[in-house]
Every structure is written in C-alpha cells, then in structure tokens.
Enzyme design. Structure first.
Site, PDB file in Angstrom:
ATOM      1  CG  ASP A  30      -2.060   0.969   1.090  1.00  0.00           C
ATOM      2  OD1 ASP A  30      -3.215   0.513   0.990  1.00  0.00           O
ATOM      3  OD2 ASP A  30      -1.810   2.201   1.065  1.00  0.00           O
ATOM      4  CG  HIS A 101      -8.725  -2.966  -2.252  1.00  0.00           C
ATOM      5  ND1 HIS A 101      -9.662  -2.257  -2.978  1.00  0.00           N
ATOM      6  CD2 HIS A 101      -8.570  -2.285  -1.098  1.00  0.00           C
ATOM      7  CE1 HIS A 101     -10.046  -1.200  -2.292  1.00  0.00           C
ATOM      8  NE2 HIS A 101      -9.407  -1.200  -1.136  1.00  0.00           N
TER       9      HIS A 101
HETATM   10  P1  5GP Z   1      -9.731   1.436   0.428  1.00  0.00           P
HETATM   11  O1  5GP Z   1      -9.854   2.691   1.247  1.00  0.00           O
HETATM   12  O2  5GP Z   1     -10.392   1.577  -0.917  1.00  0.00           O
HETATM   13  O3  5GP Z   1     -10.156   0.191   1.158  1.00  0.00           O
HETATM   14  O4  5GP Z   1      -8.177   1.220   0.188  1.00  0.00           O
HETATM   15  C1  5GP Z   1      -7.503   1.699  -0.938  1.00  0.00           C
HETATM   16  C2  5GP Z   1      -6.057   1.639  -0.612  1.00  0.00           C
HETATM   17  O5  5GP Z   1      -5.330   1.811  -1.806  1.00  0.00           O
HETATM   18  C3  5GP Z   1      -5.587   2.726   0.367  1.00  0.00           C
HETATM   19  O6  5GP Z   1      -5.031   2.117   1.508  1.00  0.00           O
HETATM   20  C4  5GP Z   1      -4.568   3.515  -0.440  1.00  0.00           C
HETATM   21  O7  5GP Z   1      -3.474   3.945   0.327  1.00  0.00           O
HETATM   22  C5  5GP Z   1      -4.161   2.536  -1.525  1.00  0.00           C
HETATM   23  N1  5GP Z   1      -3.755   3.154  -2.773  1.00  0.00           N
HETATM   24  C6  5GP Z   1      -4.428   4.117  -3.471  1.00  0.00           C
HETATM   25  N2  5GP Z   1      -3.776   4.442  -4.603  1.00  0.00           N
HETATM   26  C7  5GP Z   1      -2.652   3.667  -4.632  1.00  0.00           C
HETATM   27  C8  5GP Z   1      -1.569   3.537  -5.562  1.00  0.00           C
HETATM   28  O8  5GP Z   1      -1.497   4.215  -6.592  1.00  0.00           O
HETATM   29  N3  5GP Z   1      -0.604   2.644  -5.258  1.00  0.00           N
HETATM   30  C9  5GP Z   1      -0.654   1.872  -4.121  1.00  0.00           C
HETATM   31  N4  5GP Z   1       0.361   1.007  -3.929  1.00  0.00           N
HETATM   32  N5  5GP Z   1      -1.663   1.958  -3.233  1.00  0.00           N
HETATM   33  C10 5GP Z   1      -2.651   2.846  -3.478  1.00  0.00           C
END
Ligand code: 5GP
Length: 115
Positions: A30, A101
């Site tokens: 992440d 995810h």
């Molecule tokens: P959500 O809030 O949708 O459950 O989690 C999305 C996750 O994706 C977040 O923890 C965020 O930091 C991660 N994330 C968003 N954009 C990117 C990216 O471009 N690269 C990586 N490695 N992680 C990302």
C-alpha cells in the site's frame, strides 16, 4: 463499471511494489501504509466491491486471494503474532478504490473497534 488506478497497476502503467503475482491476482504494498506491513491483494478481473462478488463463480479467485494473504503473512513473518485482513465496502465501509482489494495489515497491535 469504470477503471480505477488498480487497473493501471495491473497493466504496469503505474509502478507498484509488487510482492506476489499470478495469472489471477496481484499483491503489492500500500502506498500509504497503516501498519509496518500493509499489502493489498487484488483480483486481476474488475470486481468493484465485495458485494459484487458472484458466488460460486468467483469462488476460486476469492480462495486465491485468501491463500495469498496467508502465504504473504508467512513470507513477511507476521503469521505467528497475527495480522488483520480487511475488505472495505462502499463509502461507509471506507472504500476509496472501487476495485475489490483485501488489506493485509500486520507488524503492530491492532485496535478494536476500528475507527
Ligand atoms: P480502500 O480505502 O479503498 O479500502 O483502500 C484503498 C487503498 O489503496 C488505500 O489504503 C490507499 O493507500 C491505496 N492506494 C491508493 N492508490 C494507490 C496507488 O497508486 N498505489 C498503491 N500502492 N496503493 C494505493
């Protein structure tokens, strides 16, 4: 169903720190880690949310996602002390990226209830 940043990571158009890849799934660190170990495990096919899973059709991919989480927990040596697996779903669930995810979080003591 729109593309997300994760589609670009799958196609290698955006760089990510990939820790595991198969024909069906990709796992990468992440970008904004919430724990010393914070890995995202995603299917390569576009499934927006956990609520969009079609079972048993998606059963194998879901199984591979969980198997990968447990394998990575061993690889990163957090299996003994424990870890947390999280699917955020929708806005109230805290989901920002609409591509399914699984968060694998470890390396510190987790709190409950989550914020
Ligand atoms: P959500 O809030 O949708 O459950 O989690 C999305 C996750 O994706 C977040 O923890 C965020 O930091 C991660 N994330 C968003 N954009 C990117 C990216 O471009 N690269 C990586 N490695 N992680 C990302």
């Amino acid at each position: 169903m729109g593309e997300t940043i994760f589609s670009k990571i799958i196609r290698k158009e955006i760089q990510a720190d990939v820790v595991c890849e198969t024909d069906n799934i990709l796992a990468f660190k992440d970008i904004n880690p919430q724990a010393p170990i914070h890995i995202l495990i995603i299917p390569k096919i576009e499934i927006p949310r956990i609520s969009d899973l079609n079972l048993p059709t998606h059963g194998e991919i879901l199984s591979e996602i969980f198997a990968t989480a447990n394998k990575l927990a061993k690889d990163f040596k957090i299996d003994k002390e424990g870890y947390r697996l999280v699917f955020n779903c929708g806005s109230n669930g805290g989901q920002e990226v609409e591509h399914l995810h699984l968060h694998l979080l470890g390396g510190r003591k987790m709190k409950w209830p989550p914020g």
